[in-house]
Every structure is written in structure tokens, then in C-alpha cells.
Design a protein around this motif. Sequence first.
Motif, PDB file in Angstrom:
ATOM      1  N   ILE A  35       0.844  -1.193   0.000  1.00  0.00           N
ATOM      2  CA  ILE A  35       0.000   0.000   0.000  1.00  0.00           C
ATOM      3  C   ILE A  35       0.879   1.243   0.000  1.00  0.00           C
ATOM      4  N   LEU A  36       0.509   2.206  -0.837  1.00  0.00           N
ATOM      5  CA  LEU A  36       1.235   3.474  -0.929  1.00  0.00           C
ATOM      6  C   LEU A  36       0.734   4.423   0.154  1.00  0.00           C
ATOM      7  N   TYR A  37       1.682   5.005   0.895  1.00  0.00           N
ATOM      8  CA  TYR A  37       1.335   5.859   2.027  1.00  0.00           C
ATOM      9  C   TYR A  37       1.957   7.254   1.900  1.00  0.00           C
ATOM     10  N   TYR A  38       1.273   8.231   2.532  1.00  0.00           N
ATOM     11  CA  TYR A  38       1.884   9.522   2.826  1.00  0.00           C
ATOM     12  C   TYR A  38       2.304   9.489   4.291  1.00  0.00           C
ATOM     13  N   LYS A  39       3.475  10.017   4.575  1.00  0.00           N
ATOM     14  CA  LYS A  39       3.851  10.275   5.956  1.00  0.00           C
ATOM     15  C   LYS A  39       3.772  11.792   6.131  1.00  0.00           C
ATOM     16  N   PRO A  52      -2.870   6.112   3.983  1.00  0.00           N
ATOM     17  CA  PRO A  52      -2.883   5.491   2.655  1.00  0.00           C
ATOM     18  C   PRO A  52      -3.243   6.537   1.599  1.00  0.00           C
ATOM     19  N   VAL A  53      -2.498   6.589   0.524  1.00  0.00           N
ATOM     20  CA  VAL A  53      -2.750   7.554  -0.540  1.00  0.00           C
ATOM     21  C   VAL A  53      -4.190   7.443  -1.041  1.00  0.00           C
ATOM     22  N   TYR A 219      -0.628   6.381  13.436  1.00  0.00           N
ATOM     23  CA  TYR A 219      -0.442   5.662  12.196  1.00  0.00           C
ATOM     24  C   TYR A 219      -1.773   5.191  11.672  1.00  0.00           C
ATOM     25  N   ASP A 220      -1.971   5.312  10.358  1.00  0.00           N
ATOM     26  CA  ASP A 220      -3.155   4.810   9.685  1.00  0.00           C
ATOM     27  C   ASP A 220      -2.695   3.711   8.738  1.00  0.00           C
ATOM     28  N   ASP A 221      -3.021   2.478   9.081  1.00  0.00           N
ATOM     29  CA  ASP A 221      -2.548   1.341   8.278  1.00  0.00           C
ATOM     30  C   ASP A 221      -3.625   0.773   7.360  1.00  0.00           C
ATOM     31  N   GLY A 222      -4.669   1.519   7.099  1.00  0.00           N
ATOM     32  CA  GLY A 222      -5.693   1.041   6.168  1.00  0.00           C
ATOM     33  C   GLY A 222      -7.062   1.216   6.746  1.00  0.00           C
ATOM     34  N   ALA A 223      -8.057   0.891   5.928  1.00  0.00           N
ATOM     35  CA  ALA A 223      -9.449   1.139   6.305  1.00  0.00           C
ATOM     36  C   ALA A 223      -9.857   0.381   7.552  1.00  0.00           C
ATOM     37  N   ASP A 224      -9.235  -0.752   7.835  1.00  0.00           N
ATOM     38  CA  ASP A 224      -9.640  -1.562   8.985  1.00  0.00           C
ATOM     39  C   ASP A 224      -8.809  -1.293  10.221  1.00  0.00           C
TER      40      ASP A 224
END
Length: 228
Positions: A35-39, A52-53, A219-224
Motif C-alpha cells: 500500500i502506498l502511504y503519505y507520511k 494510505p494515498v 499511524y493509519d494502516d488502512g481502512a480496517d
Amino acid sequence: MSDTKFQIDQKVVYPSQGVGVVTEVFTKNFRGEDILYYKIYIESSDMIVMIPVSKAEELGIRPIVSAEEAQKALDLLSDDFEPITSDWKLRYQMNLDLLKKGTISDIAAIVRCLYNRSKIKELPILERKLYDNAKKLLEDEVSLAMGKPLKEVESTIHTKLEPPGAAIKVKKIIEDEEDEDDSLMDDVNSDSKSRSRDDSDTDDDSDADDAGDMGDDDYDDGADDEEF
């Protein structure tokens, strides 16, 4: 990273968190998927968030507005506006929804509404927190957009909200059966206790956290699996 909207070193607004800067765009494996992320570094809270972008637009993350848009938001603070309800719970939810939308005019509308209400009666704890966070967000974005010192922007906002000799802008309060009396704070205290138990598993759409609860490193590691 041609498929990303924001680039490294770009300043952005994350409505529920604050003004930040994109420090990195990277790929992270999450549950077997790349998964592509912005920090993003949020200076006001000294916090780093990983978004997540693909979810950035959904979360309301956007670029800093132009100087012209910032000036319009400042001017909005002095405008007349519709009567507001005395039911703080309803008023809180209405303003929280505006914060989630996250445009600079929405943020200015929250500041205007709650500032004028506070001149009539002291705001409940959650509303005061929402006001403080919205005001800080407005100050930071206007300062960056217009290239003005933060102190100057703070002074301008105060003058716009309360011009010398001017009366309170709100013309009427819509009276509801449930007004802001002390007994209502029992509900707030109860809600706060529930939130404190759930701090380790907070969703981005939760009302209290969108009002501005911030940790040191989020941290946001995805929708779940979102934590803010």
C-alpha cells in the motif's frame, strides 16, 4: 510518485488533525498487500501520521488554500449568520460535520459560530475543545497561505470576530427543550470515559477524536486499522 496528489515537502491540511507537511511517500506491506502511504508531520502536535494515498481525499486532506481564499475565510468571520440552536449536543454535531468537510470556509464558520455562542454562555467542554482546534487550524492555514506571522493572524482573527464597538453577530438563539444546563455534563463525562477505554482502537470518524484528540505518533494502516 506520479500517481500521488501530494509531493514531499508539500504543506497540507488534515482537518481533524491540523496543518502538516508531507515528509515521505512510500510503500508499506499491510496484511500481505503493498500500500502506498503519505507520511505527514503535524507540527502543532509534534505528531506523525501515515495515511494510505487512496484514502487521503476521503479523509479530507487537501492543499493549503490561496491567499485570496484565506482572505475570504477571514472576512466570513465578520458576516451575519443564521440563528443557532441552544442545544449544545446538536450544535456540536453540526460543527463537527463541518470540520470533517474541512474547507477553510467551513472551519471559519465553526470559529464564528462558537465564538459568538461563547459570548452568550460558556461553552461545554467538548465544544470548547472543538473551538480551540478549529481556531488553531484556521490560524495556521491563513498564516501559511498569506505569508504572515502567526501572531498577526491571531490578532486579525480576533478583530474580525469582535470589531471594536460591534455587537454580537448572532441575531437570535433558537431555544430547544434541552438547553445547556449542568446536568447535561453527566452525558459528556460518561462519553469521555467510554472514549478513554477505546483510545487504542479509534476510528477516524469518531466524534471526539475528529474534534482533535492527538497522540505523539499516529499511524493509519488502512481502512480496517485507523488510529489518530
